[in-house]
Design a protein around this motif. Structure first.
Motif, short mmCIF file in Angstrom:
data_model
loop_
_atom_site.label_atom_id
_atom_site.label_comp_id
_atom_site.label_asym_id
_atom_site.label_seq_id
_atom_site.Cartn_x
_atom_site.Cartn_y
_atom_site.Cartn_z
N ALA A 1 -4.96 2.42 -8.56
CA ALA A 1 -5.37 3.32 -8.33
C ALA A 1 -6.45 3.33 -7.30
O ALA A 1 -6.69 4.30 -6.39
CB ALA A 1 -5.77 4.35 -9.50
N GLY A 2 -7.30 2.23 -7.21
CA GLY A 2 -8.59 2.27 -6.52
C GLY A 2 -8.47 1.58 -5.35
O GLY A 2 -9.36 1.70 -4.42
N HIS A 3 -7.19 0.94 -4.89
CA HIS A 3 -7.08 0.01 -3.71
C HIS A 3 -5.83 0.07 -3.39
O HIS A 3 -4.83 0.23 -3.91
CB HIS A 3 -8.04 -1.21 -3.56
CG HIS A 3 -7.20 -2.15 -4.63
ND1 HIS A 3 -7.97 -2.21 -6.00
CD2 HIS A 3 -6.35 -3.05 -4.68
CE1 HIS A 3 -7.43 -2.97 -6.87
NE2 HIS A 3 -6.30 -3.54 -6.04
N THR A 4 -5.46 -0.47 -2.13
CA THR A 4 -4.21 -0.69 -1.47
C THR A 4 -4.24 -2.20 -1.22
O THR A 4 -5.49 -2.79 -0.98
CB THR A 4 -3.60 0.10 -0.37
OG1 THR A 4 -4.57 -0.11 0.62
CG2 THR A 4 -3.68 1.73 -0.97
N SER A 5 -2.93 -2.40 -0.48
CA SER A 5 -2.92 -3.79 0.22
C SER A 5 -3.62 -3.79 1.70
O SER A 5 -3.40 -2.45 2.07
CB SER A 5 -1.40 -4.31 0.34
OG SER A 5 -1.39 -5.32 1.29
N ASP A 6 -4.03 -4.54 2.28
CA ASP A 6 -4.40 -4.25 3.65
C ASP A 6 -3.29 -4.17 4.78
O ASP A 6 -3.23 -4.00 5.77
CB ASP A 6 -5.51 -5.34 4.07
CG ASP A 6 -4.91 -6.69 4.33
OD1 ASP A 6 -3.72 -6.96 3.79
OD2 ASP A 6 -5.70 -7.75 4.60
N ARG A 7 -1.95 -4.22 3.97
CA ARG A 7 -0.84 -4.22 4.69
C ARG A 7 -0.22 -2.82 4.39
O ARG A 7 0.94 -2.60 4.78
CB ARG A 7 0.07 -5.17 4.41
CG ARG A 7 -0.36 -6.75 4.92
CD ARG A 7 0.45 -7.62 4.63
NE ARG A 7 0.01 -9.09 4.91
CZ ARG A 7 0.58 -10.39 4.45
NH1 ARG A 7 2.01 -10.32 4.03
NH2 ARG A 7 0.16 -11.46 4.58
N HIS A 8 -0.61 -2.08 3.79
CA HIS A 8 -0.28 -0.62 3.47
C HIS A 8 -0.59 0.22 4.82
O HIS A 8 -1.51 0.15 5.43
CB HIS A 8 -1.25 0.11 2.14
CG HIS A 8 -0.34 1.35 1.85
ND1 HIS A 8 -0.15 2.43 2.57
CD2 HIS A 8 0.17 1.53 0.48
CE1 HIS A 8 0.25 3.25 1.81
NE2 HIS A 8 0.46 2.74 0.62
N PRO A 9 0.50 1.05 5.12
CA PRO A 9 0.37 1.93 6.45
C PRO A 9 -0.59 2.70 6.37
O PRO A 9 -1.27 3.15 7.41
CB PRO A 9 1.84 2.66 6.32
CG PRO A 9 2.80 1.87 5.42
CD PRO A 9 1.81 1.22 4.39
N TRP A 10 -1.24 3.30 5.20
CA TRP A 10 -2.28 4.05 5.30
C TRP A 10 -3.45 3.18 5.63
O TRP A 10 -4.32 3.84 6.51
CB TRP A 10 -2.91 4.35 3.80
CG TRP A 10 -1.97 5.38 3.10
CD1 TRP A 10 -0.83 6.18 3.47
CD2 TRP A 10 -1.90 5.59 1.62
NE1 TRP A 10 -0.42 6.76 2.65
CE2 TRP A 10 -1.15 6.75 1.40
CE3 TRP A 10 -2.73 5.21 0.77
CZ2 TRP A 10 -0.82 6.98 -0.03
CZ3 TRP A 10 -2.61 5.90 -0.61
CH2 TRP A 10 -1.75 6.59 -1.02
N PHE A 11 -3.53 1.83 5.34
CA PHE A 11 -4.65 1.29 5.89
C PHE A 11 -4.54 1.00 7.42
O PHE A 11 -5.44 0.76 8.28
CB PHE A 11 -4.74 0.03 5.23
CG PHE A 11 -5.98 -0.95 5.69
CD1 PHE A 11 -7.44 -0.47 5.26
CD2 PHE A 11 -5.89 -2.10 6.19
CE1 PHE A 11 -8.42 -1.02 5.63
CE2 PHE A 11 -7.22 -2.88 6.65
CZ PHE A 11 -8.41 -2.39 6.38
#
Length: 543
Positions: free
Chosen positions: A109-119
């Protein structure tokens, strides 16, 4: 097969639910490519049904570059191809539902991968506040990619940028501190609800939430984080009122009043950094943090520990939960993917029986880590894989080795569907390593003992998670009563005896026992012996 009524939700049955944690890449391989997958888990559902568990929790199986074994999510809405994709999850949920087993997924819940489209989008848009950005270098921040040219705050590893849920306290010197009701934090709260709801709509019945306490930053007492989860829980309940949320918080006194149905005692968390769980299990082997105090575990042959610290922490948690009006419960795991297994170092499977029986008879949600039911050990000396190493001595790979099925014929009670052993990590090299195949038909095996204890837990209302407990003593043996059931646990290498007294002239009878015998008023426990004794009822048979 676990008994469940379609009229009763998972939350309705939580008082006697037994949870089983299956590490997807290690549990079973359905297609023979060496990687554990969801079809492999589906092929072993008859085993889980035979064992008697009510729900299976899977570590993250979403699309990921796997630099942290799936805890770096690149797409929350799809299952990674290595696990079989979305269709494999649909097959697993349908097969599990047919057996009365709930599927619980894992949400980062607190983070994503730095390869997520959001990032990627946020890194190119100075107006995007989905993540925590600073225009100038700041302590703990990492230089970001993209045209934005700013610095982002990671939540754990550098490749896990923290989602922005706001800061509880403003600071003029740190302009990136947005309030919890700013547009970015609100957007992320909405996203949490929608992600969970979409999987609930597909038949998933719960989520375990990774690092649940990490969302709102600089949050003394986790007050704002608690409010966030209370809101999320209320919104989810409006659509799926019977599903459950389990937190990785390590502080049931705070997490359950915040809206979680369960929070585990963990090797970290709370004001004492997980000392309650470590006082039970940590023997200084396996996953060890250099900052931890010298181990003096209750579950140790030396017999120098004491379960009193755990009991006190559990009482404080239950008191706080009751005072808040919440209906959730604490959870007690045998181990997990981040912590050493019960069988580690000098502690063998014989010594571990008392620990397993404690987890299955204590008033909390028990979680059995895959393989603990057969005595799989922490395997030392493995190379780091997919972010498993957290420090010089904190290597998690040894707790993530392939489930040891052995040479199972296809016509056993645990199912006929083909499944292969995973090759995600090296197999335990010990030629005497335990297997399901070796223990399945052995009435004296650890596997049959755990199965009998699970059956007792699920069938006897006195062992419900919300039923009272009376602690008699916390040392050796650890003795407590659940109604007229007396539980006596001796994880030490010395014999001990317990005065069981008498109850209306009824002869005490064993429900589950190991290295224990009754002589008059004395229950005698040999080294590593343990027993559940019914002081009032008729003899109970468990196979």
């Amino acid at each position: 097969m676990p008994a469940s009524s379609p009229l009763l939700t998972l939350r309705d049955r939580l008082d006697r639910v037994v949870l089983y944690q299956a590490y997807p890449q290690s549990f079973a391989d359905g297609d023979g490519d060496g990687m554990g997958d969801l079809d492999g888990i589906a092929a072993r559902l008859d085993y889980l049904a035979w064992l008697g568990v009510d729900a299976v929790w899977l570590n993250p199986c979403f699309v990921s570059p796997m630099r942290d074994a799936g805890y770096d999510v690149a797409d929350f809405d799809h299952v990674d191809a290595r696990y079989g994709g979305d269709a494999a999850l649909d097959r697993l949920v349908a097969a599990a539902d047919a057996r009365g087993i709930a599927v619980v997924l894992d949400l980062v819940a607190g983070h994503t991968s730095d390869r997520h489209p959001w990032f990627a989008a946020s890194a190119d848009d100075p107006g995007d506040s989905r993540y925590v950005w600073s225009p100038a270098p700041a302590e703990g921040f990492v230089a970001g990619p993209g045209s934005r040219g700013e610095f982002y705050k990671p939540n754990f590893f550098d490749f896990q940028p923290a989602l922005n849920f706001g800061y509880a306290r403003p600071d003029d010197a740190e302009p990136w501190r947005q309030p919890v009701d700013a547009e970015g934090p609100r957007r992320n709260r909405d996203a949490l609800v929608e992600i969970i709801s979409r999987w609930y709509d597909r038949g998933v019945q719960g989520f375990r939430v990774d690092m649940a306490a990490s969302l709102v930053k600089d949050d003394p007492g986790h007050v704002e984080t608690g409010r966030l989860w209370a809101e999320v829980r209320a919104r989810l309940d409006a659509r799926h009122p019977g599903n459950i949320l389990i937190s990785e918080w390590g502080d049931p006194a705070r997490a359950v009043p915040a809206g979680f149905d369960v929070d585990f005692f963990l090797q970290f968390g709370g004001d004492d950094d997980g000392a309650a769980l470590k006082s039970l299990w940590n023997n200084g082997a396996g996953t060890v943090h250099e900052a931890w105090a010298e181990p003096n575990a209750w579950a140790d042959a030396a017999g120098t520990g004491d379960a009193a610290y755990f009991v006190d922490a559990w009482r404080r948690a239950v008191d706080a939960i009751e005072a808040s009006g919440a209906t959730g419960i604490p959870g007690l795991p045998t181990a997990n993917h981040d912590f050493t297994r019960l069988v580690s170092g000098s502690r063998d499977a014989v010594q571990a029986r008392s620990a397993l029986l404690l987890a299955l008879t204590w008033p909390a949600l028990p979680s059995i880590y895959y393989g603990d039911e057969i005595g799989m050990r922490y395997v030392p000396g493995l190379a780091s894989l997919e972010g498993s190493s957290l420090g010089p001595a904190y290597e998690r790979a040894g707790s993530r080795t392939p489930m040891q099925w052995g040479d199972l014929p296809p016509t056993t009670a645990v199912g006929a569907a083909p499944a292969f052993e995973s090759r995600y990590l090296p197999q335990d090299p010990d030629p005497l390593r335990p297997t399901v195949a070796d223990q399945l038909d052995d009435p004296g095996s650890l596997l049959r003992f755990v199965r009998a204890a699970i059956a007792l837990r699920r069938s006897d209302a006195r062992l419900g998670a919300r039923e009272p407990v009376e602690v008699v003593q916390t040392g050796y043996p650890f003795v407590f009563r659940r109604g007229s059931l007396l539980v006596a646990l001796n994880p030490s290498d010395s014999p001990h005896a317990v005065d069981v007294g008498s109850s209306s002239g009824a002869a005490p009878v064993f429900a589950v026992s190991f290295r224990a015998d009754l002589a008059g008023r004395s229950l005698r426990l040999a080294p590593f012996g343990c027993a559940v004794v019914d002081l009032a009822g008729a003899p109970t048979s468990q196979d």
